[in-house]
Design a protein around this motif. Structure first.
Motif, PDB file in Angstrom:
ATOM      1  N   GLY A  30       0.843  -1.184   0.000  1.00 15.01           N
ATOM      2  CA  GLY A  30       0.000   0.000   0.000  1.00 15.01           C
ATOM      3  C   GLY A  30       0.880   1.236   0.000  1.00 15.01           C
ATOM      4  N   HIS A  31       0.297   2.378  -0.381  1.00 17.05           N
ATOM      5  CA  HIS A  31       1.054   3.631  -0.325  1.00 17.05           C
ATOM      6  C   HIS A  31       1.675   3.809   1.055  1.00 17.05           C
ATOM      7  CE1 HIS A  31       0.377   5.612  -4.120  1.00 17.05           C
ATOM      8  NE2 HIS A  31      -0.931   5.597  -4.006  1.00 17.05           N
ATOM      9  N   MET A  32       0.910   3.463   2.102  1.00 14.15           N
ATOM     10  CA  MET A  32       1.379   3.685   3.477  1.00 14.15           C
ATOM     11  C   MET A  32       2.685   2.957   3.772  1.00 14.15           C
ATOM     12  SD  MET A  32      -1.185   1.317   5.715  1.00 14.15           S
ATOM     13  CE  MET A  32      -2.497   0.760   4.662  1.00 14.15           C
ATOM     14  N   GLU A  33       2.986   1.929   3.012  1.00 17.07           N
ATOM     15  CA  GLU A  33       4.191   1.134   3.251  1.00 17.07           C
ATOM     16  C   GLU A  33       5.379   1.574   2.401  1.00 17.07           C
ATOM     17  OE1 GLU A  33       2.511  -3.196   4.288  1.00 17.07           O
ATOM     18  OE2 GLU A  33       1.919  -2.408   2.318  1.00 17.07           O
ATOM     19  N   ALA A  34       5.124   2.228   1.294  1.00 18.18           N
ATOM     20  CA  ALA A  34       6.196   2.577   0.374  1.00 18.18           C
ATOM     21  C   ALA A  34       6.367   4.082   0.166  1.00 18.18           C
ATOM     22  CB  ALA A  34       5.960   1.903  -0.974  1.00 18.18           C
ATOM     23  N   SER A  35       5.393   4.869   0.563  1.00 22.14           N
ATOM     24  CA  SER A  35       5.433   6.308   0.319  1.00 22.14           C
ATOM     25  C   SER A  35       6.530   6.996   1.122  1.00 22.14           C
ATOM     26  CB  SER A  35       4.077   6.924   0.701  1.00 22.14           C
ATOM     27  OG  SER A  35       4.145   8.341   0.623  1.00 22.14           O
ATOM     28  N   THR A  36       7.194   7.928   0.480  1.00 20.35           N
ATOM     29  CA  THR A  36       8.171   8.766   1.184  1.00 20.35           C
ATOM     30  C   THR A  36       7.548  10.099   1.590  1.00 20.35           C
ATOM     31  OG1 THR A  36       8.995   9.745  -0.870  1.00 20.35           O
ATOM     32  CG2 THR A  36      10.118   7.753  -0.075  1.00 20.35           C
ATOM     33  N   THR A  37       6.283  10.314   1.197  1.00 23.30           N
ATOM     34  CA  THR A  37       5.627  11.595   1.478  1.00 23.30           C
ATOM     35  C   THR A  37       4.486  11.477   2.478  1.00 23.30           C
ATOM     36  OG1 THR A  37       4.144  11.330  -0.404  1.00 23.30           O
ATOM     37  CG2 THR A  37       6.213  12.517  -0.796  1.00 23.30           C
ATOM     38  N   GLY A  38       4.316  10.309   3.091  1.00 19.02           N
ATOM     39  CA  GLY A  38       3.315  10.164   4.138  1.00 19.02           C
ATOM     40  C   GLY A  38       1.922   9.775   3.675  1.00 19.02           C
ATOM     41  N   LYS A  39       1.781   9.237   2.466  1.00 14.83           N
ATOM     42  CA  LYS A  39       0.462   8.770   2.031  1.00 14.83           C
ATOM     43  C   LYS A  39      -0.007   7.666   2.979  1.00 14.83           C
ATOM     44  CE  LYS A  39       1.001   9.866  -2.854  1.00 14.83           C
ATOM     45  NZ  LYS A  39       0.877   9.379  -4.229  1.00 14.83           N
ATOM     46  N   ILE A  40      -1.292   7.647   3.286  1.00 17.56           N
ATOM     47  CA  ILE A  40      -1.809   6.711   4.299  1.00 17.56           C
ATOM     48  C   ILE A  40      -2.735   5.644   3.742  1.00 17.56           C
ATOM     49  CG2 ILE A  40      -1.585   8.385   6.166  1.00 17.56           C
ATOM     50  CD1 ILE A  40      -4.697   8.771   5.891  1.00 17.56           C
ATOM     51  N   ASP A  41      -2.944   5.614   2.448  1.00 14.85           N
ATOM     52  CA  ASP A  41      -3.881   4.647   1.889  1.00 14.85           C
ATOM     53  C   ASP A  41      -3.168   3.348   1.499  1.00 14.85           C
ATOM     54  OD1 ASP A  41      -2.757   6.535   0.010  1.00 14.85           O
ATOM     55  OD2 ASP A  41      -3.998   5.659  -1.531  1.00 14.85           O
ATOM     56  N   PRO A  42      -3.896   2.263   1.408  1.00 11.30           N
ATOM     57  CA  PRO A  42      -5.337   2.187   1.653  1.00 11.30           C
ATOM     58  C   PRO A  42      -5.639   2.110   3.145  1.00 11.30           C
ATOM     59  CG  PRO A  42      -4.556   0.020   1.014  1.00 11.30           C
ATOM     60  CD  PRO A  42      -3.363   0.949   0.995  1.00 11.30           C
ATOM     61  N   GLY A  43      -6.313   3.110   3.641  1.00  7.61           N
ATOM     62  CA  GLY A  43      -6.711   3.110   5.040  1.00  7.61           C
ATOM     63  C   GLY A  43      -7.743   2.016   5.286  1.00  7.61           C
ATOM     64  N   LEU A  44      -7.863   1.593   6.510  1.00  6.52           N
ATOM     65  CA  LEU A  44      -8.842   0.581   6.929  1.00  6.52           C
ATOM     66  C   LEU A  44      -8.596  -0.792   6.305  1.00  6.52           C
ATOM     67  CD1 LEU A  44     -12.053   2.807   6.758  1.00  6.52           C
ATOM     68  CD2 LEU A  44     -10.550   2.431   8.714  1.00  6.52           C
ATOM     69  N   VAL A  45      -7.403  -1.022   5.747  1.00  8.40           N
ATOM     70  CA  VAL A  45      -7.050  -2.326   5.188  1.00  8.40           C
ATOM     71  C   VAL A  45      -5.791  -2.809   5.888  1.00  8.40           C
ATOM     72  CG1 VAL A  45      -6.302  -3.579   3.122  1.00  8.40           C
ATOM     73  CG2 VAL A  45      -8.081  -1.832   2.939  1.00  8.40           C
ATOM     74  N   ASP A  46      -5.868  -3.991   6.472  1.00 11.07           N
ATOM     75  CA  ASP A  46      -4.698  -4.618   7.079  1.00 11.07           C
ATOM     76  C   ASP A  46      -3.895  -5.238   5.939  1.00 11.07           C
ATOM     77  OD1 ASP A  46      -2.912  -6.525   8.134  1.00 11.07           O
ATOM     78  OD2 ASP A  46      -4.230  -6.987   9.813  1.00 11.07           O
ATOM     79  N   MET A  47      -2.784  -4.627   5.591  1.00 11.02           N
ATOM     80  CA  MET A  47      -2.013  -5.088   4.432  1.00 11.02           C
ATOM     81  C   MET A  47      -1.382  -6.458   4.656  1.00 11.02           C
ATOM     82  SD  MET A  47      -2.576  -3.080   1.953  1.00 11.02           S
ATOM     83  CE  MET A  47      -1.360  -3.710   0.804  1.00 11.02           C
ATOM     84  N   ASN A  48      -1.088  -6.827   5.895  1.00  9.30           N
ATOM     85  CA  ASN A  48      -0.565  -8.183   6.140  1.00  9.30           C
ATOM     86  C   ASN A  48      -1.647  -9.217   5.834  1.00  9.30           C
ATOM     87  OD1 ASN A  48       2.073  -7.483   6.919  1.00  9.30           O
ATOM     88  ND2 ASN A  48       1.351  -6.963   8.965  1.00  9.30           N
ATOM     89  N   ARG A  49      -2.878  -8.945   6.247  1.00  8.36           N
ATOM     90  CA  ARG A  49      -3.993  -9.841   5.914  1.00  8.36           C
ATOM     91  C   ARG A  49      -4.228  -9.857   4.405  1.00  8.36           C
ATOM     92  NH1 ARG A  49     -10.054  -8.388   6.275  1.00  8.36           N
ATOM     93  NH2 ARG A  49     -10.816 -10.098   5.055  1.00  8.36           N
ATOM     94  N   PHE A  50      -4.166  -8.682   3.788  1.00 10.02           N
ATOM     95  CA  PHE A  50      -4.369  -8.580   2.343  1.00 10.02           C
ATOM     96  C   PHE A  50      -3.352  -9.442   1.601  1.00 10.02           C
ATOM     97  CE2 PHE A  50      -3.648  -6.507  -1.785  1.00 10.02           C
ATOM     98  CZ  PHE A  50      -4.947  -6.483  -2.273  1.00 10.02           C
ATOM     99  N   ARG A  51      -2.070  -9.340   1.969  1.00  3.99           N
ATOM    100  CA  ARG A  51      -1.041 -10.148   1.312  1.00  3.99           C
ATOM    101  C   ARG A  51      -1.276 -11.642   1.544  1.00  3.99           C
ATOM    102  NH1 ARG A  51       1.966  -5.474   2.315  1.00  3.99           N
ATOM    103  NH2 ARG A  51       2.358  -6.022   4.479  1.00  3.99           N
ATOM    104  N   ALA A  52      -1.726 -12.002   2.746  1.00  3.19           N
ATOM    105  CA  ALA A  52      -2.030 -13.414   3.017  1.00  3.19           C
ATOM    106  C   ALA A  52      -3.170 -13.891   2.128  1.00  3.19           C
ATOM    107  CB  ALA A  52      -2.374 -13.610   4.491  1.00  3.19           C
ATOM    108  N   ASP A  53      -4.181 -13.047   1.938  1.00  2.00           N
ATOM    109  CA  ASP A  53      -5.304 -13.408   1.063  1.00  2.00           C
ATOM    110  C   ASP A  53      -4.851 -13.508  -0.392  1.00  2.00           C
ATOM    111  OD1 ASP A  53      -7.036 -13.555   3.221  1.00  2.00           O
ATOM    112  OD2 ASP A  53      -7.803 -11.517   2.958  1.00  2.00           O
ATOM    113  N   VAL A  54      -3.959 -12.612  -0.812  1.00  2.00           N
ATOM    114  CA  VAL A  54      -3.412 -12.681  -2.167  1.00  2.00           C
ATOM    115  C   VAL A  54      -2.632 -13.985  -2.338  1.00  2.00           C
ATOM    116  CG1 VAL A  54      -1.723 -11.650  -3.758  1.00  2.00           C
ATOM    117  CG2 VAL A  54      -3.355 -10.183  -2.552  1.00  2.00           C
TER     118      VAL A  54
END
Length: 133
Positions: free
Chosen positions: A68-92
């Protein structure tokens, strides 16, 4: 899910290293989806999981490359908000090993990994894939 554009979007900006992905130009390193929501619906989340898995399979990347932007952004982007990216990657990862719950399979030709589906070696660029975020 709606595809509204193809090609370079210049939306990600500079990216820091995250997971297996190096730091650099996020517009070059990532294929992105924009989610429009106040918290994703189950249908939107499922579509994002399946689309992300399809892009990662096509490009030969692991589920852990989804960021998500929140994990790679250098400018503080916070999206996707309300999504647990660890769960998302596990589902992927759950749908990537060859078949998702709706029955699609990875039919890519390993000789063409990383190439656009409409491009043959030596041909010019015809477009870009839609993908993961």
């Amino acid at each position: 899910m709606h595809l509204i554009a193809v090609g370079r979007a210049n939306h990600a900006g500079k990216a820091k290293a995250s997971g297996p992905n190096p730091a650099g130009d996020g517009n070059t390193l990532y294929v992105g989806f924009e989610w429009d929501y106040q918290g994703p619906s189950p249908q939107q989340y499922d579509a994002a999981v399946r689309a992300t898995a399809a892009v990662l399979l096509r490009t030969g990347r692991p589920a852990d490359a989804a960021r998500g932007h929140m994990e790679a952004s250098t400018t503080g982007k916070i999206d996707p908000g309300l999504v647990d990216m660890n769960r998302f990657r596990a589902d992927v990862a759950r749908v990537m090993p060859g078949r998702n719950p709706r029955g699609w399979r990875d039919r890519r030709d390993p000789r063409r990994a990383g190439q656009h589906a409409g491009r043959r070696p030596g041909e010019g660029r015809r477009g870009a894939a839609a993908g993961a975020g």
